[in-house]
Design a protein around this motif. Sequence first.
Motif, PDB file in Angstrom:
ATOM      1  N   VAL A  77     -13.160  47.838 -30.148  1.00  0.00           N
ATOM      2  CA  VAL A  77     -13.928  46.620 -30.405  1.00  0.00           C
ATOM      3  C   VAL A  77     -15.061  46.552 -29.387  1.00  0.00           C
ATOM      4  CG1 VAL A  77     -13.852  44.103 -30.518  1.00  0.00           C
ATOM      5  CG2 VAL A  77     -11.889  45.444 -31.300  1.00  0.00           C
ATOM      6  N   SER A  78     -16.262  46.267 -29.847  1.00  0.00           N
ATOM      7  CA  SER A  78     -17.413  46.255 -28.948  1.00  0.00           C
ATOM      8  C   SER A  78     -17.239  45.200 -27.862  1.00  0.00           C
ATOM      9  CB  SER A  78     -18.709  46.006 -29.721  1.00  0.00           C
ATOM     10  OG  SER A  78     -18.679  44.743 -30.351  1.00  0.00           O
ATOM     11  N   ARG A  79     -17.752  45.522 -26.694  1.00  0.00           N
ATOM     12  CA  ARG A  79     -17.625  44.633 -25.550  1.00  0.00           C
ATOM     13  C   ARG A  79     -18.715  43.567 -25.586  1.00  0.00           C
ATOM     14  NH1 ARG A  79     -14.232  46.912 -21.738  1.00  0.00           N
ATOM     15  NH2 ARG A  79     -15.167  45.734 -20.032  1.00  0.00           N
ATOM     16  N   VAL A  80     -18.521  42.538 -24.793  1.00  0.00           N
ATOM     17  CA  VAL A  80     -19.486  41.446 -24.690  1.00  0.00           C
ATOM     18  C   VAL A  80     -20.030  41.433 -23.268  1.00  0.00           C
ATOM     19  CG1 VAL A  80     -19.814  38.946 -24.769  1.00  0.00           C
ATOM     20  CG2 VAL A  80     -18.346  40.068 -26.450  1.00  0.00           C
ATOM     21  N   SER A  81     -21.337  41.390 -23.139  1.00  0.00           N
ATOM     22  CA  SER A  81     -21.963  41.354 -21.822  1.00  0.00           C
ATOM     23  C   SER A  81     -22.991  40.235 -21.777  1.00  0.00           C
ATOM     24  CB  SER A  81     -22.651  42.687 -21.517  1.00  0.00           C
ATOM     25  OG  SER A  81     -23.761  42.869 -22.380  1.00  0.00           O
ATOM     26  N   LEU A  82     -23.417  39.922 -20.581  1.00  0.00           N
ATOM     27  CA  LEU A  82     -24.465  38.923 -20.405  1.00  0.00           C
ATOM     28  C   LEU A  82     -25.693  39.297 -21.221  1.00  0.00           C
ATOM     29  CD1 LEU A  82     -25.637  36.457 -18.839  1.00  0.00           C
ATOM     30  CD2 LEU A  82     -26.303  38.059 -17.049  1.00  0.00           C
ATOM     31  N   GLN A  83     -26.073  40.570 -21.155  1.00  0.00           N
ATOM     32  CA  GLN A  83     -27.282  40.999 -21.859  1.00  0.00           C
ATOM     33  C   GLN A  83     -27.114  40.912 -23.369  1.00  0.00           C
ATOM     34  OE1 GLN A  83     -30.201  41.710 -20.197  1.00  0.00           O
ATOM     35  NE2 GLN A  83     -30.986  41.445 -22.275  1.00  0.00           N
ATOM     36  N   SER A  84     -25.924  41.270 -23.873  1.00  0.00           N
ATOM     37  CA  SER A  84     -25.727  41.222 -25.325  1.00  0.00           C
ATOM     38  C   SER A  84     -25.779  39.787 -25.844  1.00  0.00           C
ATOM     39  CB  SER A  84     -24.404  41.888 -25.715  1.00  0.00           C
ATOM     40  OG  SER A  84     -23.288  41.135 -25.270  1.00  0.00           O
ATOM     41  N   ARG A  86     -27.480  37.291 -24.380  1.00  0.00           N
ATOM     42  CA  ARG A  86     -28.891  36.899 -24.300  1.00  0.00           C
ATOM     43  C   ARG A  86     -29.691  37.492 -25.456  1.00  0.00           C
ATOM     44  NH1 ARG A  86     -29.870  37.759 -17.851  1.00  0.00           N
ATOM     45  NH2 ARG A  86     -29.496  35.612 -17.179  1.00  0.00           N
ATOM     46  N   ASP A  87     -29.462  38.774 -25.724  1.00  0.00           N
ATOM     47  CA  ASP A  87     -30.205  39.432 -26.801  1.00  0.00           C
ATOM     48  C   ASP A  87     -29.948  38.749 -28.141  1.00  0.00           C
ATOM     49  OD1 ASP A  87     -31.222  41.233 -25.005  1.00  0.00           O
ATOM     50  OD2 ASP A  87     -29.883  42.882 -25.569  1.00  0.00           O
ATOM     51  N   LEU A  88     -28.683  38.408 -28.401  1.00  0.00           N
ATOM     52  CA  LEU A  88     -28.336  37.765 -29.663  1.00  0.00           C
ATOM     53  C   LEU A  88     -29.068  36.437 -29.812  1.00  0.00           C
ATOM     54  CD1 LEU A  88     -26.632  37.399 -32.242  1.00  0.00           C
ATOM     55  CD2 LEU A  88     -24.826  36.433 -30.795  1.00  0.00           C
ATOM     56  N   PHE A  89     -29.015  35.600 -28.779  1.00  0.00           N
ATOM     57  CA  PHE A  89     -29.618  34.277 -28.903  1.00  0.00           C
ATOM     58  C   PHE A  89     -31.144  34.325 -28.837  1.00  0.00           C
ATOM     59  CE2 PHE A  89     -25.344  32.859 -28.628  1.00  0.00           C
ATOM     60  CZ  PHE A  89     -25.333  31.614 -29.242  1.00  0.00           C
ATOM     61  N   ASP A  90     -31.697  35.290 -28.118  1.00  0.00           N
ATOM     62  CA  ASP A  90     -33.153  35.462 -28.146  1.00  0.00           C
ATOM     63  C   ASP A  90     -33.615  35.818 -29.556  1.00  0.00           C
ATOM     64  OD1 ASP A  90     -33.380  34.903 -25.470  1.00  0.00           O
ATOM     65  OD2 ASP A  90     -33.672  36.989 -24.833  1.00  0.00           O
ATOM     66  N   PHE A  91     -32.851  36.679 -30.224  1.00  0.00           N
ATOM     67  CA  PHE A  91     -33.205  37.085 -31.585  1.00  0.00           C
ATOM     68  C   PHE A  91     -33.045  35.915 -32.550  1.00  0.00           C
ATOM     69  CE2 PHE A  91     -32.367  40.341 -35.171  1.00  0.00           C
ATOM     70  CZ  PHE A  91     -33.722  40.409 -35.461  1.00  0.00           C
ATOM     71  N   ARG A  92     -31.944  35.174 -32.396  1.00  0.00           N
ATOM     72  CA  ARG A  92     -31.747  33.999 -33.254  1.00  0.00           C
ATOM     73  C   ARG A  92     -32.885  32.990 -33.067  1.00  0.00           C
ATOM     74  NH1 ARG A  92     -26.046  31.319 -32.626  1.00  0.00           N
ATOM     75  NH2 ARG A  92     -26.917  30.076 -34.347  1.00  0.00           N
ATOM     76  N   ALA A  93     -33.361  32.853 -31.828  1.00  0.00           N
ATOM     77  CA  ALA A  93     -34.442  31.897 -31.561  1.00  0.00           C
ATOM     78  C   ALA A  93     -35.746  32.298 -32.241  1.00  0.00           C
ATOM     79  CB  ALA A  93     -34.654  31.761 -30.054  1.00  0.00           C
ATOM     80  N   LEU A  94     -35.907  33.580 -32.531  1.00  0.00           N
ATOM     81  CA  LEU A  94     -37.085  34.034 -33.267  1.00  0.00           C
ATOM     82  C   LEU A  94     -36.964  33.747 -34.762  1.00  0.00           C
ATOM     83  CD1 LEU A  94     -37.627  37.551 -31.621  1.00  0.00           C
ATOM     84  CD2 LEU A  94     -38.977  35.481 -31.223  1.00  0.00           C
ATOM     85  N   VAL A 219     -26.150  28.639 -26.075  1.00  0.00           N
ATOM     86  CA  VAL A 219     -25.959  29.825 -25.240  1.00  0.00           C
ATOM     87  C   VAL A 219     -25.567  29.424 -23.820  1.00  0.00           C
ATOM     88  CG1 VAL A 219     -28.361  30.135 -24.465  1.00  0.00           C
ATOM     89  CG2 VAL A 219     -26.867  32.119 -24.732  1.00  0.00           C
ATOM     90  N   ALA A 220     -26.085  28.306 -23.325  1.00  0.00           N
ATOM     91  CA  ALA A 220     -25.691  27.839 -21.992  1.00  0.00           C
ATOM     92  C   ALA A 220     -24.199  27.508 -21.959  1.00  0.00           C
ATOM     93  CB  ALA A 220     -26.516  26.617 -21.598  1.00  0.00           C
ATOM     94  N   THR A 221     -23.702  26.877 -23.023  1.00  0.00           N
ATOM     95  CA  THR A 221     -22.278  26.546 -23.097  1.00  0.00           C
ATOM     96  C   THR A 221     -21.429  27.807 -23.170  1.00  0.00           C
ATOM     97  OG1 THR A 221     -22.759  24.460 -24.219  1.00  0.00           O
ATOM     98  CG2 THR A 221     -20.520  25.314 -24.429  1.00  0.00           C
ATOM     99  N   ILE A 222     -21.866  28.779 -23.946  1.00  0.00           N
ATOM    100  CA  ILE A 222     -21.117  30.034 -24.068  1.00  0.00           C
ATOM    101  C   ILE A 222     -21.039  30.744 -22.725  1.00  0.00           C
ATOM    102  CG2 ILE A 222     -21.259  32.373 -25.034  1.00  0.00           C
ATOM    103  CD1 ILE A 222     -22.174  31.038 -27.665  1.00  0.00           C
ATOM    104  N   PHE A 223     -22.156  30.831 -22.006  1.00  0.00           N
ATOM    105  CA  PHE A 223     -22.138  31.453 -20.678  1.00  0.00           C
ATOM    106  C   PHE A 223     -21.152  30.741 -19.759  1.00  0.00           C
ATOM    107  CE2 PHE A 223     -26.745  33.132 -21.049  1.00  0.00           C
ATOM    108  CZ  PHE A 223     -26.281  34.343 -21.519  1.00  0.00           C
ATOM    109  N   ARG A 224     -21.209  29.414 -19.761  1.00  0.00           N
ATOM    110  CA  ARG A 224     -20.355  28.628 -18.868  1.00  0.00           C
ATOM    111  C   ARG A 224     -18.874  28.831 -19.205  1.00  0.00           C
ATOM    112  NH1 ARG A 224     -22.803  24.367 -19.620  1.00  0.00           N
ATOM    113  NH2 ARG A 224     -21.515  23.358 -21.204  1.00  0.00           N
ATOM    114  N   ASN A 225     -18.547  28.806 -20.486  1.00  0.00           N
ATOM    115  CA  ASN A 225     -17.147  28.923 -20.880  1.00  0.00           C
ATOM    116  C   ASN A 225     -16.608  30.331 -20.680  1.00  0.00           C
ATOM    117  OD1 ASN A 225     -17.203  26.253 -21.554  1.00  0.00           O
ATOM    118  ND2 ASN A 225     -17.240  26.565 -23.768  1.00  0.00           N
ATOM    119  N   LEU A 226     -17.419  31.341 -20.959  1.00  0.00           N
ATOM    120  CA  LEU A 226     -16.962  32.711 -20.746  1.00  0.00           C
ATOM    121  C   LEU A 226     -16.747  32.992 -19.263  1.00  0.00           C
ATOM    122  CD1 LEU A 226     -19.138  34.759 -23.271  1.00  0.00           C
ATOM    123  CD2 LEU A 226     -16.696  34.286 -23.419  1.00  0.00           C
ATOM    124  N   ALA A 227     -17.622  32.453 -18.428  1.00  0.00           N
ATOM    125  CA  ALA A 227     -17.473  32.658 -16.987  1.00  0.00           C
ATOM    126  C   ALA A 227     -16.226  31.953 -16.455  1.00  0.00           C
ATOM    127  CB  ALA A 227     -18.709  32.147 -16.256  1.00  0.00           C
TER     128      ALA A 227
END
Length: 238
Positions: A77-84, A86-94, A219-227
Amino acid sequence: MTAGTVPGSPNEASKADLVHRQLKEEIELGELAPGTPLSELWLVERTGASRTPVREALRRLAAEGLVDLVPRQGARVSRVSLQSVRDLFDFRALLEPEAIRQATGAAAGDPAVRRSFTAMRTEFARIQRRAASPSRARDFYALADRFDWAVIGATRNEHLRRTIGELRPHTARLRNLSHVDPARVDVSLTEHLAICDALLRGDADTAAALTAGHLVDSVATIFRNLAATPAAGLDALT
């Protein structure tokens, strides 16, 4: 291979669909955590399918970014990283502010589309009035998912529809991995009601701006909860 089946046959294809659907759902729900090994033998025993549909399902999941095929190690199963994230939500924002713009236009010109969004606005308000509970959170996220798919369906651009749709499993997985935040449910309900109101009054600019703000907050909530609740297979979020 199971006796009586032929590689590439409709029977094999349907089994690949079933295995793909099962694994995709388990990855989205977080039941298969990031980094979980997915050996072919284990999947054959677990799903009852032969190796051919299992391999096809893994190839599809890899193409969708939900599985990594590691040379000499197999699938995981693919891993989840800070960059991944960010990339997902940056793309969604476009993409998603433009989708809500187009959905706003569709609601203004099509009474059936307008009725659909009006009904969902009523449901969001009904959920908002309920006391906080796990069932309320589940009902909200199910409705938010319906709303997002309605927006996708109301866009004019086929490529935009397809691309946003392909991102949905990744968004769902992040939400489930980071757990449901009751405070975030309340904020997100307010955000969805505001987006609905802007859409229904034909204010595409405001609907797009509110959608962009919703993504920033999400995305801010996701970062906070994952951390705060790190899970196995999550790469460092710092």
